[in-house]
Design a protein around this motif. Structure first.
Motif, PDB file in Angstrom:
ATOM      1  N   ALA A   1      -2.674 -13.809   9.095  1.00 43.83           N
ATOM      2  CA  ALA A   1      -2.321 -14.846  10.180  1.00 43.83           C
ATOM      3  C   ALA A   1      -0.790 -15.299  10.231  1.00 43.83           C
ATOM      4  CB  ALA A   1      -3.371 -16.137  10.202  1.00 43.83           C
ATOM      5  N   GLU A   2      -0.264 -15.687   9.155  1.00 47.57           N
ATOM      6  CA  GLU A   2       1.235 -16.077   9.082  1.00 47.57           C
ATOM      7  C   GLU A   2       2.188 -14.777   9.400  1.00 47.57           C
ATOM      8  OE1 GLU A   2       2.722 -17.109   5.170  1.00 47.57           O
ATOM      9  OE2 GLU A   2       2.134 -15.227   4.291  1.00 47.57           O
ATOM     10  N   SER A   3       1.766 -13.555   9.271  1.00 48.91           N
ATOM     11  CA  SER A   3       2.361 -12.605   9.904  1.00 48.91           C
ATOM     12  C   SER A   3       2.348 -12.123  11.100  1.00 48.91           C
ATOM     13  CB  SER A   3       1.985 -11.143   9.112  1.00 48.91           C
ATOM     14  OG  SER A   3       2.214 -11.432   7.421  1.00 48.91           O
ATOM     15  N   GLY A   4       1.474 -12.891  11.939  1.00 50.88           N
ATOM     16  CA  GLY A   4       1.073 -12.586  13.171  1.00 50.88           C
ATOM     17  C   GLY A   4       0.400 -11.242  13.456  1.00 50.88           C
ATOM     18  N   PHE A   5      -0.478 -10.731  12.590  1.00 49.36           N
ATOM     19  CA  PHE A   5      -1.433  -9.640  12.723  1.00 49.36           C
ATOM     20  C   PHE A   5      -2.812 -10.068  12.527  1.00 49.36           C
ATOM     21  CE2 PHE A   5       2.377  -7.783  11.101  1.00 49.36           C
ATOM     22  CZ  PHE A   5       2.828  -6.625  11.748  1.00 49.36           C
ATOM     23  N   ALA A   6      -3.764  -9.277  13.379  1.00 48.76           N
ATOM     24  CA  ALA A   6      -5.177  -9.589  12.990  1.00 48.76           C
ATOM     25  C   ALA A   6      -5.375  -9.152  11.484  1.00 48.76           C
ATOM     26  CB  ALA A   6      -5.771  -8.769  14.006  1.00 48.76           C
ATOM     27  N   ALA A   7      -6.452  -9.981  11.062  1.00 50.26           N
ATOM     28  CA  ALA A   7      -6.858  -9.281   9.693  1.00 50.26           C
ATOM     29  C   ALA A   7      -7.637  -7.974   9.967  1.00 50.26           C
ATOM     30  CB  ALA A   7      -7.935 -10.319   9.289  1.00 50.26           C
ATOM     31  N   PRO A   8      -7.210  -7.169   8.845  1.00 49.89           N
ATOM     32  CA  PRO A   8      -7.910  -5.749   8.941  1.00 49.89           C
ATOM     33  C   PRO A   8      -9.379  -5.853   8.998  1.00 49.89           C
ATOM     34  CG  PRO A   8      -6.834  -6.134   6.944  1.00 49.89           C
ATOM     35  CD  PRO A   8      -6.381  -7.344   7.661  1.00 49.89           C
ATOM     36  N   GLU A   9     -10.023  -4.719   9.681  1.00 46.06           N
ATOM     37  CA  GLU A   9     -11.407  -4.692   9.559  1.00 46.06           C
ATOM     38  C   GLU A   9     -11.715  -3.194   9.201  1.00 46.06           C
ATOM     39  OE1 GLU A   9     -13.835  -6.440  12.654  1.00 46.06           O
ATOM     40  OE2 GLU A   9     -12.254  -7.716  12.984  1.00 46.06           O
ATOM     41  N   GLY A  10     -12.821  -2.672   8.497  1.00 40.76           N
ATOM     42  CA  GLY A  10     -13.140  -1.258   8.046  1.00 40.76           C
ATOM     43  C   GLY A  10     -12.382  -0.743   7.243  1.00 40.76           C
ATOM     44  N   PHE A  11     -11.110  -0.753   7.441  1.00 39.30           N
ATOM     45  CA  PHE A  11     -10.259   0.094   6.283  1.00 39.30           C
ATOM     46  C   PHE A  11      -8.796  -0.505   6.455  1.00 39.30           C
ATOM     47  CE2 PHE A  11      -7.864   3.450   4.268  1.00 39.30           C
ATOM     48  CZ  PHE A  11      -9.161   4.169   3.565  1.00 39.30           C
ATOM     49  N   PRO A  12      -8.555  -0.882   4.975  1.00 38.97           N
ATOM     50  CA  PRO A  12      -7.023  -1.436   4.881  1.00 38.97           C
ATOM     51  C   PRO A  12      -6.025  -0.895   5.188  1.00 38.97           C
ATOM     52  CG  PRO A  12      -7.985  -0.733   2.796  1.00 38.97           C
ATOM     53  CD  PRO A  12      -9.041  -0.256   3.568  1.00 38.97           C
ATOM     54  N   PRO A  13      -4.948  -1.471   5.767  1.00 36.16           N
ATOM     55  CA  PRO A  13      -3.650  -0.911   5.950  1.00 36.16           C
ATOM     56  C   PRO A  13      -2.973  -0.393   4.458  1.00 36.16           C
ATOM     57  CG  PRO A  13      -3.610  -2.960   7.066  1.00 36.16           C
ATOM     58  CD  PRO A  13      -4.978  -2.773   6.064  1.00 36.16           C
ATOM     59  N   VAL A  14      -2.391   0.736   4.410  1.00 35.52           N
ATOM     60  CA  VAL A  14      -1.940   1.300   3.234  1.00 35.52           C
ATOM     61  C   VAL A  14      -0.577   1.867   3.437  1.00 35.52           C
ATOM     62  CG1 VAL A  14      -2.376   3.134   1.382  1.00 35.52           C
ATOM     63  CG2 VAL A  14      -4.252   1.959   2.608  1.00 35.52           C
ATOM     64  N   PHE A  15       0.413   1.607   2.352  1.00 33.55           N
ATOM     65  CA  PHE A  15       1.696   2.219   2.502  1.00 33.55           C
ATOM     66  C   PHE A  15       1.827   2.509   0.821  1.00 33.55           C
ATOM     67  CE2 PHE A  15       3.852  -1.651   0.926  1.00 33.55           C
ATOM     68  CZ  PHE A  15       2.792  -2.477   1.570  1.00 33.55           C
ATOM     69  N   THR A  16       3.278   2.930   0.888  1.00 35.43           N
ATOM     70  CA  THR A  16       3.530   3.058  -0.626  1.00 35.43           C
ATOM     71  C   THR A  16       4.819   2.430  -1.129  1.00 35.43           C
ATOM     72  OG1 THR A  16       4.081   4.817  -2.590  1.00 35.43           O
ATOM     73  CG2 THR A  16       5.106   5.201  -0.509  1.00 35.43           C
ATOM     74  N   LYS A  17       5.181   2.052  -2.386  1.00 33.66           N
ATOM     75  CA  LYS A  17       6.317   1.738  -2.689  1.00 33.66           C
ATOM     76  C   LYS A  17       6.938   2.982  -3.668  1.00 33.66           C
ATOM     77  CE  LYS A  17       6.777  -2.678  -4.165  1.00 33.66           C
ATOM     78  NZ  LYS A  17       7.506  -3.489  -3.572  1.00 33.66           N
ATOM     79  N   PHE A  18       8.039   3.177  -3.462  1.00 30.70           N
ATOM     80  CA  PHE A  18       8.402   4.617  -4.134  1.00 30.70           C
ATOM     81  C   PHE A  18       8.745   4.419  -5.611  1.00 30.70           C
ATOM     82  CE2 PHE A  18       9.230   5.642   0.351  1.00 30.70           C
ATOM     83  CZ  PHE A  18       8.549   6.557   0.600  1.00 30.70           C
TER      84      PHE A  18
END
Ligand code: ZN
Length: 282
Positions: free
Chosen positions: A86-103
């Protein structure tokens, strides 16, 4: 059991907080390389539970490195607490989480000095880190904890200008400047917690509390993340999962707030310990 990386060597931390060198205590059965232990995790746990261990030695927290310094894969999860989404201005994820990496080059130990990228807006994100102890492919949530070697504290330090500018966000690069991925102070095995799914996280900037949350509020719990990630790609021993941050980051504040030269960030998780970062200009 507490597992540490002391000056690049695998160590057990005993009940008095003293370090025991594993390669020497095991007469070479387990290598000194902290990353190598996860490929022999079940053997190692068994040995550590029964071995006659020598007296430990005192050490300084600044001598510790990441308990998993060179994972083959590092998964980081975005927007995994409703208040942070909410503080980031996005809808909460449903079904599958958003994924990225940190190198992996951004990984450090628990007590460090971090250079602030020039022209950037550097922000904090305390996160529970789970480290994989057993290859996980298509693992159901109910079986997931048995694939976890342990838990650590993580800071997903994030440079927001680079992260959010451009036609698509650059989550992975914006969060991978040198020193942006402290992990530690050690790895705590899941059996050490009354409930590993409900731990308090707390982050202070120059002594002022900026984040406080509980991992029971994760949208995707550690087991749910292992089920989701392992449905796509195998998780390998020593792999790292940054599980997401609760509310209170600088990006979500009014006015927004960024880390300045001289600031000290302390990140604590109940039952594990703390990270301590100080920042300086590039
Ligand atoms: Zn994060």
């Amino acid at each position: 059991m507490h597992i540490a990386n002391l000056s690049g060597r695998l160590a057990l931390i005993d009940a008095d907080g003293l370090a025991i060198d594993v390669e020497r205590a095991s007469s070479g059965r387990f290598a000194a390389d902290p990353q190598a232990v996860y490929d022999a995790w079940d053997d190692f746990r068994d040995w550590a539970a029964h071995a006659e261990l020598p007296e430990g030695v005192l050490f300084e927290p600044a001598e510790l490195g990441s308990p998993t310094p060179q994972p083959r894969q590092l998964f980081a999860i975005g927007l995994n607490y409703r208040d942070h989404a909410a503080e980031s201005g996005f809808a909460a994820p449903e079904g599958f989480p958003p994924v990225f990496t940190k190198f992996a080059t951004s990984i450090t130990g628990p007590v460090t000095r971090v250079a602030l990228p020039e022209g950037g807006h550097t922000d904090w994100e305390i996160e529970l880190v789970a480290v994989i102890g057993r290859r996980a492919s298509h693992v159901a949530a109910v079986d997931a904890w048995s694939h976890v070697a342990g838990l650590a504290v993580g800071q997903d330090i994030s440079e927001r200008v680079g992260q959010l500018t451009g036609p698509v966000p650059q989550f992975s690069l914006g969060k991978s400047h040198p020193g942006f991925t402290p992990i530690g102070p050690w790895l705590v095995t899941p059996d050490e917690f009354d409930n590993p799914d409900d731990l308090e996280l707390r982050c202070t900037l120059n002594g002022e509390e900026v984040q406080k949350g509980r991992t029971r509020d994760l949208i995707f719990s550690v087991p749910a993340l292992i089920e989701a990630l392992s449905s796509v790609t195998p998780l390998l021993p020593g792999d790292v999962i940054f599980t997401g941050t609760p509310a209170g980051v600088g990006l979500g504040r009014e006015p927004q707030r960024w880390i300045c030269s001289g600031d000290e960030l302390v990140s604590t998780i109940e039952g594990i310990g703390e990270l301590r970062q100080t920042f300086h200009d590039h």
